[in-house]
Write a protein that holds these residues in place. Structure first.
Motif, PDB file in Angstrom:
ATOM      1  N   LYS A   1     -16.647  -8.493  -5.042  1.00  0.00           N
ATOM      2  CA  LYS A   1     -15.588  -8.207  -4.080  1.00  0.00           C
ATOM      3  C   LYS A   1     -14.239  -8.350  -4.780  1.00  0.00           C
ATOM      4  O   LYS A   1     -14.011  -9.310  -5.509  1.00  0.00           O
ATOM      5  CB  LYS A   1     -15.689  -9.157  -2.888  1.00  0.00           C
ATOM      6  CG  LYS A   1     -17.054  -9.085  -2.198  1.00  0.00           C
ATOM      7  CD  LYS A   1     -17.220 -10.166  -1.149  1.00  0.00           C
ATOM      8  CE  LYS A   1     -16.413  -9.877   0.087  1.00  0.00           C
ATOM      9  NZ  LYS A   1     -16.712 -10.849   1.173  1.00  0.00           N
TER      10      LYS A   1
ATOM     11  N   ALA B   1       0.818  -1.223   0.000  1.00  0.00           N
ATOM     12  CA  ALA B   1       0.000   0.000   0.000  1.00  0.00           C
ATOM     13  C   ALA B   1       0.843   1.260   0.000  1.00  0.00           C
ATOM     14  O   ALA B   1       0.389   2.326   0.420  1.00  0.00           O
ATOM     15  CB  ALA B   1      -0.974   0.003   1.182  1.00  0.00           C
TER      16      ALA B   1
ATOM     17  N   GLY C   1     -11.100  -8.293  -3.193  1.00  0.00           N
ATOM     18  CA  GLY C   1      -9.994  -8.697  -2.338  1.00  0.00           C
ATOM     19  C   GLY C   1      -9.716 -10.183  -2.412  1.00  0.00           C
ATOM     20  O   GLY C   1     -10.060 -10.872  -3.370  1.00  0.00           O
TER      21      GLY C   1
ATOM     22  N   THR D   1       0.377 -11.044   0.402  1.00  0.00           N
ATOM     23  CA  THR D   1      -0.101 -11.270   1.767  1.00  0.00           C
ATOM     24  C   THR D   1      -0.292 -12.759   2.052  1.00  0.00           C
ATOM     25  O   THR D   1      -1.014 -13.128   2.972  1.00  0.00           O
ATOM     26  CB  THR D   1      -1.417 -10.511   1.999  1.00  0.00           C
ATOM     27  OG1 THR D   1      -2.396 -10.949   1.049  1.00  0.00           O
ATOM     28  CG2 THR D   1      -1.221  -9.018   1.810  1.00  0.00           C
TER      29      THR D   1
ATOM     30  N   LYS E   1      -3.435  -2.114   7.027  1.00  0.00           N
ATOM     31  CA  LYS E   1      -3.615  -3.563   7.155  1.00  0.00           C
ATOM     32  C   LYS E   1      -2.768  -4.312   6.123  1.00  0.00           C
ATOM     33  O   LYS E   1      -2.083  -5.290   6.457  1.00  0.00           O
ATOM     34  CB  LYS E   1      -5.089  -3.929   6.982  1.00  0.00           C
ATOM     35  CG  LYS E   1      -5.357  -5.424   7.079  1.00  0.00           C
ATOM     36  CD  LYS E   1      -6.833  -5.750   6.882  1.00  0.00           C
ATOM     37  CE  LYS E   1      -7.063  -7.257   6.947  1.00  0.00           C
ATOM     38  NZ  LYS E   1      -8.505  -7.592   6.738  1.00  0.00           N
ATOM     39  N   ILE E   2      -2.813  -3.861   4.877  1.00  0.00           N
ATOM     40  CA  ILE E   2      -2.062  -4.542   3.818  1.00  0.00           C
ATOM     41  C   ILE E   2      -0.560  -4.407   4.052  1.00  0.00           C
ATOM     42  O   ILE E   2       0.202  -5.361   3.837  1.00  0.00           O
ATOM     43  CB  ILE E   2      -2.484  -4.002   2.444  1.00  0.00           C
ATOM     44  CG1 ILE E   2      -3.903  -4.472   2.117  1.00  0.00           C
ATOM     45  CG2 ILE E   2      -1.506  -4.438   1.350  1.00  0.00           C
ATOM     46  CD1 ILE E   2      -4.498  -3.861   0.882  1.00  0.00           C
TER      47      ILE E   2
ATOM     48  N   LYS F   1      -7.239   0.375   5.363  1.00  0.00           N
ATOM     49  CA  LYS F   1      -6.911  -0.765   4.510  1.00  0.00           C
ATOM     50  C   LYS F   1      -5.437  -0.759   4.138  1.00  0.00           C
ATOM     51  O   LYS F   1      -4.781  -1.819   4.082  1.00  0.00           O
ATOM     52  CB  LYS F   1      -7.778  -0.755   3.245  1.00  0.00           C
ATOM     53  CG  LYS F   1      -7.605  -1.996   2.382  1.00  0.00           C
ATOM     54  CD  LYS F   1      -8.599  -2.022   1.234  1.00  0.00           C
ATOM     55  CE  LYS F   1      -8.452  -3.304   0.425  1.00  0.00           C
ATOM     56  NZ  LYS F   1      -9.441  -3.364  -0.699  1.00  0.00           N
TER      57      LYS F   1
ATOM     58  N   ASP G   1      -9.010   7.721   4.225  1.00  0.00           N
ATOM     59  CA  ASP G   1      -9.132   6.505   5.026  1.00  0.00           C
ATOM     60  C   ASP G   1      -7.919   5.617   4.735  1.00  0.00           C
ATOM     61  O   ASP G   1      -7.782   5.066   3.644  1.00  0.00           O
ATOM     62  CB  ASP G   1     -10.428   5.773   4.663  1.00  0.00           C
ATOM     63  CG  ASP G   1     -10.664   4.539   5.522  1.00  0.00           C
ATOM     64  OD1 ASP G   1      -9.782   4.192   6.336  1.00  0.00           O
ATOM     65  OD2 ASP G   1     -11.732   3.900   5.381  1.00  0.00           O
TER      66      ASP G   1
ATOM     67  N   GLU H   1     -10.095 -13.782  -0.140  1.00  0.00           N
ATOM     68  CA  GLU H   1     -10.932 -14.285   0.949  1.00  0.00           C
ATOM     69  C   GLU H   1     -10.766 -15.790   1.111  1.00  0.00           C
ATOM     70  O   GLU H   1     -10.672 -16.534   0.135  1.00  0.00           O
ATOM     71  CB  GLU H   1     -12.399 -13.950   0.665  1.00  0.00           C
ATOM     72  CG  GLU H   1     -13.334 -14.247   1.814  1.00  0.00           C
ATOM     73  CD  GLU H   1     -14.719 -13.642   1.621  1.00  0.00           C
ATOM     74  OE1 GLU H   1     -15.667 -14.157   2.226  1.00  0.00           O
ATOM     75  OE2 GLU H   1     -14.846 -12.666   0.859  1.00  0.00           O
TER      76      GLU H   1
ATOM     77  N   TYR I   1      -6.240   1.705  -2.225  1.00  0.00           N
ATOM     78  CA  TYR I   1      -6.273   1.278  -0.828  1.00  0.00           C
ATOM     79  C   TYR I   1      -6.467   2.443   0.137  1.00  0.00           C
ATOM     80  O   TYR I   1      -6.572   2.232   1.345  1.00  0.00           O
ATOM     81  CB  TYR I   1      -4.968   0.557  -0.455  1.00  0.00           C
ATOM     82  CG  TYR I   1      -4.723  -0.731  -1.208  1.00  0.00           C
ATOM     83  CD1 TYR I   1      -5.781  -1.548  -1.610  1.00  0.00           C
ATOM     84  CD2 TYR I   1      -3.428  -1.142  -1.513  1.00  0.00           C
ATOM     85  CE1 TYR I   1      -5.549  -2.732  -2.294  1.00  0.00           C
ATOM     86  CE2 TYR I   1      -3.189  -2.335  -2.197  1.00  0.00           C
ATOM     87  CZ  TYR I   1      -4.261  -3.112  -2.588  1.00  0.00           C
ATOM     88  OH  TYR I   1      -4.022  -4.292  -3.272  1.00  0.00           O
ATOM     89  N   THR I   2      -6.510   3.671  -0.395  1.00  0.00           N
ATOM     90  CA  THR I   2      -6.665   4.851   0.463  1.00  0.00           C
ATOM     91  C   THR I   2      -7.765   5.763  -0.101  1.00  0.00           C
ATOM     92  O   THR I   2      -7.479   6.822  -0.655  1.00  0.00           O
ATOM     93  CB  THR I   2      -5.347   5.641   0.562  1.00  0.00           C
ATOM     94  OG1 THR I   2      -4.832   5.849  -0.771  1.00  0.00           O
ATOM     95  CG2 THR I   2      -4.319   4.899   1.389  1.00  0.00           C
TER      96      THR I   2
END
Length: 496
Positions: free
Chosen positions: A407, A61, A409, A432, A83-84, A80, A77, A411, A67-68
Protein backbone atom coordinates in the motif's frame (compact mmCIF):
# COMPACT_ATOMS: atom_id res chain seq x y z
CA UNK A 1 12.95 13.92 33.06
CA UNK A 2 13.51 12.50 36.52
CA UNK A 3 14.67 9.00 37.33
CA UNK A 4 12.14 6.25 38.02
CA UNK A 5 8.62 6.18 36.62
CA UNK A 6 6.73 9.31 35.60
CA UNK A 7 3.12 9.77 34.53
CA UNK A 8 1.70 12.01 31.83
CA UNK A 9 -1.55 12.24 29.89
CA UNK A 10 -0.20 11.91 26.33
CA UNK A 11 3.07 10.60 24.90
CA UNK A 12 4.09 11.58 21.35
CA UNK A 13 6.92 9.50 19.88
CA UNK A 14 8.83 11.33 17.14
CA UNK A 15 9.23 15.07 16.63
CA UNK A 16 8.03 15.23 13.04
CA UNK A 17 5.10 17.00 11.40
CA UNK A 18 2.55 14.42 12.60
CA UNK A 19 3.39 14.65 16.31
CA UNK A 20 3.73 18.43 15.98
CA UNK A 21 0.25 18.65 14.45
CA UNK A 22 -1.41 16.29 16.92
CA UNK A 23 0.24 17.99 19.90
CA UNK A 24 -0.85 21.42 18.67
CA UNK A 25 -4.46 20.33 18.10
CA UNK A 26 -4.67 18.63 21.51
CA UNK A 27 -3.28 21.70 23.27
CA UNK A 28 -6.09 23.73 21.71
CA UNK A 29 -8.75 21.16 22.65
CA UNK A 30 -7.46 20.16 26.09
CA UNK A 31 -4.98 22.80 27.28
CA UNK A 32 -4.71 21.25 30.76
CA UNK A 33 -3.47 17.89 29.49
CA UNK A 34 0.18 17.07 30.03
CA UNK A 35 1.98 16.09 26.83
CA UNK A 36 5.45 14.56 26.65
CA UNK A 37 7.45 14.14 23.43
CA UNK A 38 10.40 11.82 22.79
CA UNK A 39 12.70 12.29 19.80
CA UNK A 40 15.79 10.24 19.04
CA UNK A 41 17.55 13.04 17.14
CA UNK A 42 18.82 16.37 18.44
CA UNK A 43 15.99 18.58 17.14
CA UNK A 44 12.59 18.54 15.51
CA UNK A 45 11.85 17.77 11.87
CA UNK A 46 15.11 16.03 11.01
CA UNK A 47 13.83 12.84 9.34
CA UNK A 48 10.92 12.58 6.88
CA UNK A 49 9.69 16.09 7.69
CA UNK A 50 13.01 17.72 6.87
CA UNK A 51 12.89 19.97 3.82
CA UNK A 52 15.65 18.01 2.06
CA UNK A 53 13.98 14.65 2.72
CA UNK A 54 10.68 15.23 0.91
CA UNK A 55 9.38 16.89 -2.24
CA UNK A 56 8.00 19.94 -0.45
CA UNK A 57 4.80 19.73 -2.48
CA UNK A 58 1.55 20.85 -0.93
CA UNK A 59 -0.18 17.71 -2.21
CA UNK A 60 -3.63 18.77 -3.39
CA UNK A 61 -3.85 16.46 -6.44
CA UNK A 62 -3.48 19.44 -8.74
CA UNK A 63 -0.62 17.87 -10.69
CA UNK A 64 -0.06 14.31 -9.39
CA UNK A 65 -1.29 12.02 -12.15
CA UNK A 66 -1.21 8.86 -10.01
CA UNK A 67 -4.22 10.22 -8.07
CA UNK A 68 -6.40 10.22 -11.20
CA UNK A 69 -6.25 6.75 -12.82
CA UNK A 70 -7.91 5.98 -16.12
CA UNK A 71 -10.71 3.41 -15.85
CA UNK A 72 -11.19 0.49 -18.21
CA UNK A 73 -13.90 2.41 -20.01
CA UNK A 74 -11.52 5.31 -20.66
CA UNK A 75 -13.04 7.71 -18.13
CA UNK A 76 -10.99 9.32 -15.37
CA UNK A 77 -11.52 8.44 -11.71
CA UNK A 78 -11.08 11.67 -9.73
CA UNK A 79 -12.36 10.40 -6.36
CA UNK A 80 -8.92 10.12 -4.75
CA UNK A 81 -7.84 13.48 -6.15
CA UNK A 82 -10.89 15.19 -4.67
CA UNK A 83 -10.31 13.53 -1.28
CA UNK A 84 -6.66 14.60 -1.13
CA UNK A 85 -7.51 18.14 -2.23
CA UNK A 86 -10.13 18.41 0.52
CA UNK A 87 -7.60 17.13 3.06
CA UNK A 88 -5.06 19.74 2.02
CA UNK A 89 -7.72 22.45 2.36
CA UNK A 90 -8.15 21.27 5.97
CA UNK A 91 -4.42 21.73 6.56
CA UNK A 92 -4.48 25.26 5.13
CA UNK A 93 -7.46 26.16 7.34
CA UNK A 94 -5.64 24.97 10.46
CA UNK A 95 -2.43 26.78 9.54
CA UNK A 96 -4.47 29.94 8.92
CA UNK A 97 -6.06 29.59 12.37
CA UNK A 98 -2.64 29.31 13.99
CA UNK A 99 -1.39 32.42 12.19
CA UNK A 100 -4.50 34.48 13.02
CA UNK A 101 -4.19 33.49 16.71
CA UNK A 102 -0.48 34.44 16.66
CA UNK A 103 0.44 30.90 17.68
CA UNK A 104 2.91 30.75 14.80
CA UNK A 105 4.38 33.62 12.81
CA UNK A 106 5.76 34.40 9.35
CA UNK A 107 3.88 31.80 7.25
CA UNK A 108 6.03 32.74 4.26
CA UNK A 109 8.84 30.82 5.94
CA UNK A 110 6.97 27.54 5.41
CA UNK A 111 4.50 28.03 2.54
CA UNK A 112 4.81 29.80 -0.82
CA UNK A 113 2.42 30.02 -3.78
CA UNK A 114 3.70 28.10 -6.78
CA UNK A 115 1.98 26.89 -9.98
CA UNK A 116 1.39 23.13 -10.14
CA UNK A 117 1.64 21.52 -13.57
CA UNK A 118 1.28 18.09 -15.15
CA UNK A 119 3.36 17.38 -18.27
CA UNK A 120 2.98 14.42 -20.64
CA UNK A 121 4.38 13.24 -23.97
CA UNK A 122 2.80 11.06 -26.66
CA UNK A 123 -0.66 11.02 -28.21
CA UNK A 124 -2.20 8.59 -25.71
CA UNK A 125 -0.91 10.52 -22.72
CA UNK A 126 -2.05 13.84 -24.21
CA UNK A 127 -5.56 12.40 -24.66
CA UNK A 128 -5.47 11.15 -21.06
CA UNK A 129 -4.39 14.53 -19.72
CA UNK A 130 -7.13 16.33 -21.62
CA UNK A 131 -9.76 13.97 -20.21
CA UNK A 132 -8.30 14.44 -16.73
CA UNK A 133 -8.46 18.22 -17.15
CA UNK A 134 -12.09 18.07 -18.28
CA UNK A 135 -13.07 15.82 -15.35
CA UNK A 136 -11.32 17.94 -12.71
CA UNK A 137 -12.55 21.23 -14.15
CA UNK A 138 -16.11 20.30 -13.22
CA UNK A 139 -15.10 20.31 -9.53
CA UNK A 140 -14.91 23.72 -7.76
CA UNK A 141 -11.73 22.69 -5.91
CA UNK A 142 -9.84 22.66 -9.22
CA UNK A 143 -11.15 25.99 -10.48
CA UNK A 144 -8.61 27.87 -12.57
CA UNK A 145 -6.88 24.84 -14.09
CA UNK A 146 -5.75 25.35 -17.68
CA UNK A 147 -4.87 22.83 -20.42
CA UNK A 148 -2.70 23.39 -23.46
CA UNK A 149 -1.04 21.33 -26.16
CA UNK A 150 0.13 24.47 -27.98
CA UNK A 151 3.96 24.63 -27.96
CA UNK A 152 3.90 28.44 -27.92
CA UNK A 153 1.69 28.50 -24.82
CA UNK A 154 3.91 25.89 -23.17
CA UNK A 155 6.94 28.09 -23.86
CA UNK A 156 5.23 30.81 -21.79
CA UNK A 157 4.48 28.40 -18.93
CA UNK A 158 7.70 26.39 -18.86
CA UNK A 159 10.42 28.11 -20.93
CA UNK A 160 13.26 26.02 -19.48
CA UNK A 161 11.52 22.75 -20.35
CA UNK A 162 10.58 23.87 -23.87
CA UNK A 163 13.97 25.47 -24.67
CA UNK A 164 15.67 23.78 -27.68
CA UNK A 165 13.14 20.93 -27.62
CA UNK A 166 13.40 19.26 -31.03
CA UNK A 167 11.06 16.26 -30.72
CA UNK A 168 7.88 16.30 -32.81
CA UNK A 169 6.16 14.04 -30.29
CA UNK A 170 2.84 15.50 -29.04
CA UNK A 171 3.24 17.29 -25.70
CA UNK A 172 0.68 18.82 -23.35
CA UNK A 173 0.40 20.27 -19.88
CA UNK A 174 -2.11 21.48 -17.33
CA UNK A 175 -1.41 24.44 -15.09
CA UNK A 176 -3.07 25.83 -11.96
CA UNK A 177 -1.75 28.79 -9.99
CA UNK A 178 -3.24 27.82 -6.61
CA UNK A 179 -0.51 25.24 -5.95
CA UNK A 180 2.01 25.62 -3.13
CA UNK A 181 5.53 24.76 -2.08
CA UNK A 182 5.59 23.75 1.60
CA UNK A 183 8.69 23.57 3.78
CA UNK A 184 7.49 20.93 6.22
CA UNK A 185 10.76 21.10 8.15
CA UNK A 186 10.25 24.80 8.89
CA UNK A 187 6.59 24.23 9.77
CA UNK A 188 7.49 21.37 12.11
CA UNK A 189 10.03 23.52 13.93
CA UNK A 190 7.53 26.37 14.28
CA UNK A 191 4.94 24.04 15.78
CA UNK A 192 7.38 22.61 18.30
CA UNK A 193 8.51 26.10 19.28
CA UNK A 194 4.84 26.85 19.97
CA UNK A 195 4.42 23.62 21.96
CA UNK A 196 7.42 24.48 24.12
CA UNK A 197 5.69 27.77 25.02
CA UNK A 198 2.63 25.71 25.95
CA UNK A 199 4.73 23.81 28.54
CA UNK A 200 4.88 20.60 26.49
CA UNK A 201 7.87 18.57 27.64
CA UNK A 202 10.05 17.82 24.63
CA UNK A 203 12.91 15.37 25.16
CA UNK A 204 15.47 15.28 22.33
CA UNK A 205 18.15 12.59 22.16
CA UNK A 206 15.72 10.18 23.84
CA UNK A 207 15.18 6.83 22.13
CA UNK A 208 12.01 4.85 22.86
CA UNK A 209 13.09 1.23 23.21
CA UNK A 210 9.88 -0.51 24.28
CA UNK A 211 6.14 -0.06 24.86
CA UNK A 212 4.13 -2.27 27.20
CA UNK A 213 0.56 -2.33 28.49
CA UNK A 214 0.24 -2.01 32.26
CA UNK A 215 -2.27 -3.84 34.43
CA UNK A 216 -4.47 -0.73 34.74
CA UNK A 217 -4.69 -0.29 30.97
CA UNK A 218 -2.16 2.52 30.60
CA UNK A 219 0.99 2.32 28.48
CA UNK A 220 4.50 2.20 29.87
CA UNK A 221 7.23 3.50 27.59
CA UNK A 222 10.86 2.56 28.15
CA UNK A 223 13.15 5.40 27.09
CA UNK A 224 16.92 5.58 26.71
CA UNK A 225 18.36 9.01 27.52
CA UNK A 226 21.12 8.93 24.91
CA UNK A 227 23.13 11.76 26.47
CA UNK A 228 22.69 10.92 30.15
CA UNK A 229 22.86 7.18 29.54
CA UNK A 230 19.87 6.51 31.81
CA UNK A 231 16.90 4.26 31.23
CA UNK A 232 13.64 5.98 32.12
CA UNK A 233 10.02 4.81 32.27
CA UNK A 234 6.95 6.94 31.72
CA UNK A 235 3.29 5.92 31.63
CA UNK A 236 0.39 7.55 29.80
CA UNK A 237 -3.24 6.92 29.02
CA UNK A 238 -2.59 7.60 25.32
CA UNK A 239 0.43 7.07 23.08
CA UNK A 240 0.87 8.27 19.51
CA UNK A 241 3.64 6.69 17.45
CA UNK A 242 4.66 9.23 14.81
CA UNK A 243 8.21 8.05 14.28
CA UNK A 244 8.19 7.82 10.47
CA UNK A 245 9.78 4.57 9.35
CA UNK A 246 10.47 3.76 12.99
CA UNK A 247 6.75 3.47 13.75
CA UNK A 248 6.43 -0.12 12.55
CA UNK A 249 8.89 -1.53 15.07
CA UNK A 250 7.22 0.32 17.94
CA UNK A 251 3.76 -0.77 16.78
CA UNK A 252 4.99 -4.37 16.81
CA UNK A 253 6.38 -3.94 20.34
CA UNK A 254 3.01 -2.68 21.58
CA UNK A 255 1.55 -6.09 20.78
CA UNK A 256 -1.90 -4.78 19.82
CA UNK A 257 -3.85 -7.20 17.58
CA UNK A 258 -4.48 -4.47 15.01
CA UNK A 259 -0.75 -4.40 14.23
CA UNK A 260 -0.46 -8.11 13.54
CA UNK A 261 0.37 -9.19 10.00
CA UNK A 262 1.54 -5.73 8.89
CA UNK A 263 4.98 -5.40 7.35
CA UNK A 264 7.03 -2.66 5.76
CA UNK A 265 9.12 -2.24 2.63
CA UNK A 266 11.68 0.62 2.65
CA UNK A 267 12.30 2.78 -0.41
CA UNK A 268 14.95 5.50 -0.43
CA UNK A 269 15.20 8.50 -2.73
CA UNK A 270 17.73 10.74 -4.50
CA UNK A 271 17.26 14.16 -6.08
CA UNK A 272 19.30 16.13 -8.58
CA UNK A 273 19.76 19.68 -7.26
CA UNK A 274 20.71 22.56 -9.56
CA UNK A 275 23.77 24.55 -8.49
CA UNK A 276 23.53 27.12 -11.31
CA UNK A 277 21.49 30.21 -10.24
CA UNK A 278 20.88 31.22 -13.86
CA UNK A 279 19.17 27.90 -14.58
CA UNK A 280 17.18 28.09 -11.33
CA UNK A 281 15.77 31.47 -12.37
CA UNK A 282 14.46 30.08 -15.68
CA UNK A 283 11.87 27.85 -14.00
CA UNK A 284 8.96 28.65 -11.69
CA UNK A 285 6.60 25.72 -11.08
CA UNK A 286 6.24 22.19 -9.82
CA UNK A 287 5.97 20.04 -12.95
CA UNK A 288 4.93 16.41 -12.49
CA UNK A 289 5.20 13.75 -15.18
CA UNK A 290 3.97 10.15 -15.33
CA UNK A 291 5.55 7.34 -13.34
CA UNK A 292 7.29 4.57 -15.23
CA UNK A 293 5.79 1.09 -15.25
CA UNK A 294 6.51 -0.61 -11.93
CA UNK A 295 7.59 2.59 -10.19
CA UNK A 296 6.06 3.44 -6.80
CA UNK A 297 3.94 6.61 -6.67
CA UNK A 298 6.64 8.38 -4.65
CA UNK A 299 8.92 8.06 -7.72
CA UNK A 300 6.79 10.10 -10.10
CA UNK A 301 9.37 12.33 -11.87
CA UNK A 302 8.97 16.03 -11.21
CA UNK A 303 10.93 19.23 -11.72
CA UNK A 304 10.34 21.54 -8.77
CA UNK A 305 11.04 25.08 -7.82
CA UNK A 306 11.69 24.96 -4.06
CA UNK A 307 12.10 27.58 -1.35
CA UNK A 308 14.57 26.35 1.28
CA UNK A 309 16.36 28.57 3.81
CA UNK A 310 14.80 31.61 2.11
CA UNK A 311 16.52 30.65 -1.12
CA UNK A 312 14.99 29.59 -4.42
CA UNK A 313 16.38 26.32 -5.75
CA UNK A 314 15.53 23.67 -8.34
CA UNK A 315 15.22 19.91 -7.79
CA UNK A 316 14.52 16.99 -10.10
CA UNK A 317 13.62 13.46 -9.12
CA UNK A 318 13.16 11.46 -7.12
CA UNK A 319 15.23 8.49 -8.17
CA UNK A 320 14.29 5.45 -6.14
CA UNK A 321 16.81 3.36 -4.30
CA UNK A 322 16.86 0.62 -1.75
CA UNK A 323 18.28 0.45 1.74
CA UNK A 324 17.13 -1.91 4.50
CA UNK A 325 17.03 1.10 6.84
CA UNK A 326 13.57 2.29 7.90
CA UNK A 327 14.92 5.75 8.72
CA UNK A 328 17.66 7.78 7.10
CA UNK A 329 19.42 7.62 10.48
CA UNK A 330 18.27 4.04 11.09
CA UNK A 331 19.97 0.65 11.21
CA UNK A 332 20.89 -1.66 8.34
CA UNK A 333 19.02 -4.35 10.30
CA UNK A 334 15.68 -2.49 10.33
CA UNK A 335 14.03 -4.51 7.56
CA UNK A 336 15.21 -7.85 8.90
CA UNK A 337 14.18 -7.19 12.51
CA UNK A 338 10.70 -6.15 11.32
CA UNK A 339 10.06 -9.68 10.01
CA UNK A 340 7.94 -11.58 12.53
CA UNK A 341 6.09 -14.88 12.52
CA UNK A 342 2.80 -13.06 12.03
CA UNK A 343 3.91 -11.07 8.96
CA UNK A 344 6.58 -13.14 7.21
CA UNK A 345 4.19 -14.82 4.76
CA UNK A 346 2.53 -11.49 3.94
CA UNK A 347 5.92 -9.98 3.18
CA UNK A 348 6.86 -12.92 0.96
CA UNK A 349 3.51 -12.56 -0.84
CA UNK A 350 4.13 -8.84 -1.33
CA UNK A 351 7.50 -9.58 -2.90
CA UNK A 352 5.93 -12.07 -5.30
CA UNK A 353 3.13 -9.69 -6.25
CA UNK A 354 5.45 -6.74 -6.88
CA UNK A 355 8.12 -8.15 -9.18
CA UNK A 356 7.88 -5.06 -11.40
CA UNK A 357 8.70 -2.83 -8.41
CA UNK A 358 11.69 -5.00 -7.49
CA UNK A 359 12.96 -4.84 -11.07
CA UNK A 360 12.46 -1.06 -11.13
CA UNK A 361 14.41 -0.55 -7.87
CA UNK A 362 17.31 -2.67 -9.14
CA UNK A 363 17.45 -0.63 -12.33
CA UNK A 364 17.36 2.62 -10.36
CA UNK A 365 20.18 1.48 -8.07
CA UNK A 366 22.41 0.82 -11.08
CA UNK A 367 21.97 4.28 -12.65
CA UNK A 368 25.07 6.43 -13.01
CA UNK A 369 24.85 10.20 -12.64
CA UNK A 370 24.93 10.61 -16.41
CA UNK A 371 22.04 8.17 -16.80
CA UNK A 372 20.11 10.22 -14.25
CA UNK A 373 20.97 13.31 -16.27
CA UNK A 374 19.47 11.65 -19.35
CA UNK A 375 16.19 11.29 -17.45
CA UNK A 376 16.41 14.95 -16.47
CA UNK A 377 16.92 15.87 -20.13
CA UNK A 378 13.45 14.48 -20.86
CA UNK A 379 12.34 17.52 -18.85
CA UNK A 380 15.20 19.94 -19.62
CA UNK A 381 16.80 19.12 -23.01
CA UNK A 382 19.66 21.57 -22.37
CA UNK A 383 20.61 20.26 -18.89
CA UNK A 384 24.36 20.11 -18.23
CA UNK A 385 25.86 17.61 -15.79
CA UNK A 386 28.10 20.22 -14.14
CA UNK A 387 25.02 22.25 -13.15
CA UNK A 388 23.51 19.47 -11.04
CA UNK A 389 24.50 17.65 -7.84
CA UNK A 390 23.02 14.51 -6.27
CA UNK A 391 21.36 14.81 -2.85
CA UNK A 392 20.18 11.83 -0.81
CA UNK A 393 16.58 12.32 0.31
CA UNK A 394 14.63 10.51 3.02
CA UNK A 395 13.57 6.92 3.61
CA UNK A 396 9.93 5.88 3.23
CA UNK A 397 8.45 2.62 4.46
CA UNK A 398 5.60 1.40 2.30
CA UNK A 399 2.94 -0.59 4.15
CA UNK A 400 2.53 -4.32 3.51
CA UNK A 401 -1.00 -5.11 4.63
CA UNK A 402 -2.18 -8.28 6.34
CA UNK A 403 -3.20 -9.74 2.95
CA UNK A 404 0.22 -9.24 1.38
CA UNK A 405 -0.71 -6.13 -0.61
CA UNK A 406 1.77 -3.26 -0.90
CA UNK A 407 0.00 0.00 0.00
CA UNK A 408 1.37 3.40 -0.99
CA UNK A 409 -0.79 5.72 1.08
CA UNK A 410 -0.84 6.90 4.68
CA UNK A 411 -2.69 4.85 7.29
CA UNK A 412 -3.49 5.12 10.99
CA UNK A 413 -3.38 1.87 12.97
CA UNK A 414 -5.05 2.18 16.37
CA UNK A 415 -6.03 -0.13 19.21
CA UNK A 416 -9.72 -0.92 19.54
CA UNK A 417 -9.93 1.06 22.80
CA UNK A 418 -8.15 4.05 21.24
CA UNK A 419 -5.34 4.07 23.80
CA UNK A 420 -2.55 3.89 21.23
CA UNK A 421 -2.22 4.81 17.55
CA UNK A 422 0.55 4.62 15.00
CA UNK A 423 0.97 6.34 11.65
CA UNK A 424 2.39 4.24 8.83
CA UNK A 425 3.04 4.90 5.16
CA UNK A 426 4.21 7.70 2.90
CA UNK A 427 2.70 10.19 0.41
CA UNK A 428 0.60 12.33 0.65
CA UNK A 429 1.57 12.22 4.34
CA UNK A 430 2.59 15.64 5.62
CA UNK A 431 0.23 17.59 3.34
CA UNK A 432 -2.76 15.87 4.91
CA UNK A 433 -1.40 15.86 8.48
CA UNK A 434 -4.29 17.85 9.96
CA UNK A 435 -6.98 15.56 8.48
CA UNK A 436 -5.05 12.50 9.62
CA UNK A 437 -4.64 13.83 13.16
CA UNK A 438 -8.33 14.72 13.35
CA UNK A 439 -8.98 11.11 12.34
CA UNK A 440 -6.74 10.00 15.23
CA UNK A 441 -8.73 12.20 17.61
CA UNK A 442 -12.04 10.78 16.38
CA UNK A 443 -10.79 7.20 16.73
CA UNK A 444 -8.98 7.58 20.03
CA UNK A 445 -11.02 10.19 21.91
CA UNK A 446 -14.63 9.55 20.80
CA UNK A 447 -15.91 10.43 24.29
CA UNK A 448 -14.69 14.03 23.84
CA UNK A 449 -15.55 14.69 20.19
CA UNK A 450 -18.97 16.27 20.84
CA UNK A 451 -17.49 18.52 23.51
CA UNK A 452 -14.57 19.48 21.28
CA UNK A 453 -16.50 19.94 18.02
CA UNK A 454 -17.12 23.71 18.37
CA UNK A 455 -13.39 24.30 18.89
CA UNK A 456 -12.48 21.99 16.01
CA UNK A 457 -14.84 23.97 13.75
CA UNK A 458 -13.18 27.18 14.89
CA UNK A 459 -9.83 25.74 13.80
CA UNK A 460 -11.20 24.04 10.66
CA UNK A 461 -14.45 25.71 9.50
CA UNK A 462 -15.17 22.96 6.96
CA UNK A 463 -14.89 20.17 9.58
CA UNK A 464 -17.49 17.48 8.84
CA UNK A 465 -18.46 19.09 5.54
CA UNK A 466 -17.63 18.47 1.88
CA UNK A 467 -16.11 21.49 0.16
CA UNK A 468 -17.02 19.98 -3.19
CA UNK A 469 -20.68 20.10 -2.15
CA UNK A 470 -20.28 23.61 -0.71
CA UNK A 471 -18.46 25.65 -3.37
CA UNK A 472 -19.26 29.00 -1.69
CA UNK A 473 -17.62 27.81 1.54
CA UNK A 474 -14.69 26.48 -0.47
CA UNK A 475 -14.19 29.89 -2.09
CA UNK A 476 -14.50 31.66 1.27
CA UNK A 477 -11.92 29.37 2.85
CA UNK A 478 -9.52 29.74 -0.08
CA UNK A 479 -9.79 33.54 0.02
CA UNK A 480 -9.07 33.53 3.75
CA UNK A 481 -6.07 31.20 3.36
CA UNK A 482 -4.60 33.31 0.58
CA UNK A 483 -4.85 36.44 2.73
CA UNK A 484 -3.72 34.88 6.02
CA UNK A 485 -0.90 32.72 4.69
CA UNK A 486 0.31 35.34 2.22
CA UNK A 487 -0.43 33.24 -0.87
CA UNK A 488 -0.59 36.10 -3.32
CA UNK A 489 -0.70 35.50 -7.05
CA UNK A 490 2.23 33.29 -8.05
CA UNK A 491 3.06 35.44 -11.06
CA UNK A 492 3.36 38.50 -8.82
CA UNK A 493 5.74 36.55 -6.58
CA UNK A 494 7.79 35.44 -9.58
CA UNK A 495 8.18 39.01 -10.76
CA UNK A 496 9.08 40.32 -7.29
Amino acid sequence: MSNGETKTDVILIGAGIMSATLGTILKELAPDWNITVFEKLGKAGEESSNEWNNAGTGHAALCELNYTPEKDDGSIDIAKAVKINEQFQVSKQFWSYLVKKNLIENPGEFIQPLPHMSLVHGEDNVNYLKKRFEALSENPLFEGMEFSDDPDKLKEWIPLIMKDRTSNEPIAATRIESGTDVNFGALTRKLFEHLEKQKVEINYRHHVEDIKRTENGAWEVKVHDMEGGKIEYITAKFVFIGAGGGSLHLLQKSGIPEGKGIGGFPVSGLFLVCNNPEVVEEHFAKVYGKAKVGAPPMSVPHLDTRFIDNKKTLLFGPFAGFSPKFLKTGSMLDLFTSVKIHNVFNMIAAGAKNFALTKYLIEQLMLSKEQRMEELREFIPTAKSEDWDIVVAGQRVQIISDNGALKFGTEVISARDGSIAALLGASPGASTAVSIMLEVIEKCFPQYVNEWEPKIKEMVPSYGMSLTANPELAQEIETDAVATLGLKDARTLQEA
